[in-house]
Design a protein around this motif. Structure first.
Motif, short mmCIF file in Angstrom:
data_model
loop_
_atom_site.label_atom_id
_atom_site.label_comp_id
_atom_site.label_asym_id
_atom_site.label_seq_id
_atom_site.Cartn_x
_atom_site.Cartn_y
_atom_site.Cartn_z
N GLN A 289 -8.22 11.06 -7.67
CA GLN A 289 -9.13 12.02 -7.04
C GLN A 289 -10.39 11.29 -6.59
O GLN A 289 -10.86 10.37 -7.30
N PRO A 290 -10.96 11.67 -5.48
CA PRO A 290 -10.47 12.71 -4.56
C PRO A 290 -9.18 12.30 -3.87
O PRO A 290 -8.83 11.12 -3.85
N PHE A 291 -8.52 13.28 -3.29
CA PHE A 291 -7.21 13.07 -2.71
C PHE A 291 -7.24 12.04 -1.59
O PHE A 291 -6.28 11.27 -1.41
N SER A 292 -8.32 11.98 -0.85
CA SER A 292 -8.40 11.06 0.28
C SER A 292 -8.37 9.59 -0.15
O SER A 292 -8.03 8.71 0.64
N ASP A 293 -8.73 9.31 -1.43
CA ASP A 293 -8.71 7.93 -1.90
C ASP A 293 -7.30 7.37 -2.01
O ASP A 293 -7.11 6.15 -2.07
N ARG A 294 -6.30 8.25 -2.03
CA ARG A 294 -4.93 7.78 -2.17
C ARG A 294 -4.49 6.97 -0.94
O ARG A 294 -3.65 6.07 -1.05
N TYR A 295 -5.05 7.29 0.22
CA TYR A 295 -4.72 6.51 1.42
C TYR A 295 -5.24 5.08 1.28
O TYR A 295 -4.62 4.13 1.78
N SER A 296 -6.38 4.93 0.62
CA SER A 296 -6.90 3.58 0.38
C SER A 296 -5.97 2.78 -0.52
O SER A 296 -5.80 1.56 -0.33
N TRP A 297 -5.38 3.45 -1.51
CA TRP A 297 -4.41 2.78 -2.37
C TRP A 297 -3.23 2.27 -1.52
O TRP A 297 -2.74 1.15 -1.72
N GLY A 298 -2.77 3.10 -0.61
CA GLY A 298 -1.67 2.68 0.26
C GLY A 298 -2.04 1.51 1.14
O GLY A 298 -1.26 0.56 1.31
N ALA A 299 -3.24 1.55 1.73
CA ALA A 299 -3.68 0.44 2.58
C ALA A 299 -3.81 -0.85 1.78
O ALA A 299 -3.40 -1.94 2.23
N ALA A 300 -4.37 -0.74 0.56
CA ALA A 300 -4.52 -1.93 -0.28
C ALA A 300 -3.15 -2.50 -0.66
O ALA A 300 -2.93 -3.72 -0.64
N GLY A 301 -2.21 -1.61 -1.02
CA GLY A 301 -0.87 -2.08 -1.35
C GLY A 301 -0.20 -2.74 -0.16
O GLY A 301 0.50 -3.76 -0.31
N GLY A 302 -0.39 -2.20 1.05
CA GLY A 302 0.19 -2.80 2.23
C GLY A 302 -0.38 -4.18 2.51
O GLY A 302 0.36 -5.10 2.88
N VAL A 303 -1.68 -4.33 2.36
CA VAL A 303 -2.31 -5.64 2.58
C VAL A 303 -1.80 -6.65 1.57
O VAL A 303 -1.52 -7.82 1.90
N ILE A 304 -1.68 -6.23 0.30
CA ILE A 304 -1.17 -7.15 -0.74
C ILE A 304 0.26 -7.56 -0.42
O ILE A 304 0.63 -8.74 -0.50
N GLY A 305 1.11 -6.59 -0.06
CA GLY A 305 2.49 -6.92 0.28
C GLY A 305 2.59 -7.83 1.49
O GLY A 305 3.40 -8.78 1.51
N LEU A 306 1.78 -7.57 2.51
CA LEU A 306 1.79 -8.43 3.70
C LEU A 306 1.32 -9.84 3.37
O LEU A 306 1.88 -10.83 3.89
N THR A 307 0.34 -9.95 2.50
CA THR A 307 -0.14 -11.28 2.10
C THR A 307 0.94 -12.06 1.36
O THR A 307 1.17 -13.26 1.62
N LEU A 308 1.62 -11.40 0.42
CA LEU A 308 2.68 -12.08 -0.32
C LEU A 308 3.82 -12.50 0.60
O LEU A 308 4.39 -13.59 0.45
N ALA A 309 4.17 -11.65 1.56
CA ALA A 309 5.25 -12.00 2.50
C ALA A 309 4.84 -13.19 3.37
O ALA A 309 5.66 -14.07 3.66
#
Length: 486
Positions: A289-309
């Motif tokens: 919470q707040p609910f809008s912060d969940r999109y930031s979690w997704g963006a952070a996870g995407g950046v981490i995955g892209l970096t590892l790849a």
């Protein structure tokens, strides 16, 4: 007068030393082996003619005497060059004078029963008019299938002398080394041409990378706008345009600087999207919470995955099999992670296990991406294993469905259902992996270059896909699609 006498005396004294040094140098570089010297034949054979090859007869006065002189000179010269002459080989019989007969003779035993083969030399002589002759000497190296030829037009008085020079050029070690160097260079050029023909086009995954870059850039911009708490569309749309443009531009720059294949592009997309999905699922499972912060979690996870790849691609290239394996690992981790959470908590089947699914997806995509850097597998086999996983999961869920008949479902029954479904998934995948163990691998180039394949190769396309003729002219038809083979 005394100076001239002194110079003459010095030259006479030095001449034996120079001759001895020349003989020593020649002996050090002289070849070893045997040679078969065929008698001189006529005509020369450098142009089509009706007369067959034959030994000059006494009736052919001009050629006969020159051929006898040439035979004697070449026989002595071959021995002076360091070869052992086959004195018992008198040459071919009638009908056995073709080039293929020379090649066959060169493959037979050499001197003293040596099995390394022997040189075969065939001089040819033909009258050219005005006391000139076409002198042609053909030689075949031991066990070779290549003809070495020297051709000259010489005067009658120079036949023997020029024949000696031509024989020396054909049989000397320098000539043999030069011929071998030419053959190696020709083989290198042929190999280079074959590699250029086999080498795929540079950055074949440019379109895939650009599409995924645009979508991921737009998602990151959307996440930034949502995390800021601003819902104004006047801010959202410019941010979406900016993020999409940055994603496309970055993808095009990367594909221009490095050779990005289709497998590389899908591998990067797998790291980015599965990372983003894992981040969103984990945030939902934690009820961030707040609910809008969940999109930031997704963006952070995407950046981490892209970096590892990206780090993985700096160590080795990825083909379509690696990309499919990475996406398959993310999907398998998603399912098994969700089932694991349901088994631990005893959750009802209608409850979404977001947290376990997110953790499982992250572990699955990282593990499969790491595995793809060390193994090579065909896309077809990965997809068949995925089919086995799905069939196993459905079969196990159907068999365990009686556990859910009671209302409400107890935690014990819910755990049993989750464990049986997970076990069935793994069993189905294991059986599919075992049944496909003997599938042939696709031919591939080195991982240092782009690996070619004959398996699945799917490429998104977009733009003008056709035209239509109208009353006002030709009108382009726009569309999107996927091209390739499976």
């Amino acid at each position: 007068m005394r100076v001239r006498t002194w110079l003459a005396t010095a030259l006479l004294a030095i001449a034996p030393l120079m001759a001895s040094a020349e003989r020593s140098a020649f002996a050090a570089d002289s070849p070893s082996g045997s040679v078969v010297m065929w008698p001189t034949l006529t005509p020369a054979g450098d142009q089509p003619g009706s007369a067959p090859l034959h030994k000059p007869s006494d009736a052919e006065t001009g050629i006969f005497s020159r051929s006898q002189e040439l035979d004697a000179t070449l026989r002595d010269a071959s021995q002076d060059l360091g070869y052992t002459l086959h004195v018992t080989d008198t040459g071919p019989v009638s009908g056995k004078m073709r080039d293929s007969d020379m090649i066959d003779r060169a493959a037979h035993e050499g001197a003293a029963g040596a099995t390394a083969g022997t040189w075969v030399v065939s001089p040819r002589l033909e009258a050219a008019g005005d006391n000139q002759f076409v002198l042609r000497i053909v030689a075949v190296a031991p066990k070779s299938r290549e003809l070495r030829v020297r051709v000259e037009i010489v005067k009658g008085s120079d036949v023997a002398v020029r024949g000696l020079v031509m024989l020396r050029d054909l049989l000397s070690p320098a000539a043999a080394a030069q011929a071998a160097a030419i053959e190696r260079e020709r083989a290198r050029v042929d190999e280079s041409a074959r590699e250029r023909l086999m080498m795929p086009l540079r950055s074949q995954g440019r379109a895939v990378l650009a599409i995924n870059g645009a979508l991921f850039g737009g998602y990151v911009a959307f996440s930034v706008q949502r995390a800021s708490g601003n819902d104004d569309p006047r801010v959202l749309y410019p941010l979406l345009a900016l993020g999409t443009g940055i994603g496309i531009g970055t993808a095009l720059l990367v594909s221009e600087e490095w050779d990005v294949g289709t497998g590389d592009a899908w591998f990067l997309a797998g790291g980015a999207w599965w990372g983003a999905g894992a981040g969103l699922l984990i945030a939902n499972g934690r009820d961030t919470q707040p609910f809008s912060d969940r999109y930031s979690w997704g963006a952070a996870g995407g950046v981490i995955g892209l970096t590892l790849a990206t780090v993985a691609l700096t160590r080795s290239k990825a083909d379509e099999g690696d990309a499919v394996l990475t996406h398959s690992g993310g999907g398998l981790g998603l399912v098994l992670g969700g089932l694991t959470e349901m088994a631990i908590r005893g959750s009802q089947p209608d409850v979404t296990p977001n947290y376990g699914a997110g953790i499982g997806a992250a572990i699955g995509v990282v593990g499969a991406g790491t595995l793809a850097s060390f193994v090579r597998v065909s896309p077809s086999r990965v997809m068949l294993v995925d089919l086995g996983l799905g069939v196993g999961a459905l079969a196990a869920a159907a068999s365990a469905s009686p556990l859910l008949f009671e209302t409400p479902v107890s935690e014990r029954r819910a755990r049993a259902f989750s464990l049986l479904t997970g076990a069935g998934t793994l069993l189905g995948g294991g059986i599919a992996w075992f049944l496909t163990r003997n599938m042939p691998r696709e031919p591939a180039l080195s991982r240092a270059t782009t690996r070619a394949n004959t398996g699945m190769s799917m490429t998104p396309t977009g733009g003008v896909i056709g035209t239509s003729v109208t009353a006002t002219g030709v009108v382009p038809a726009y569309g999107v699609g996927i091209t390739g083979r499976f």
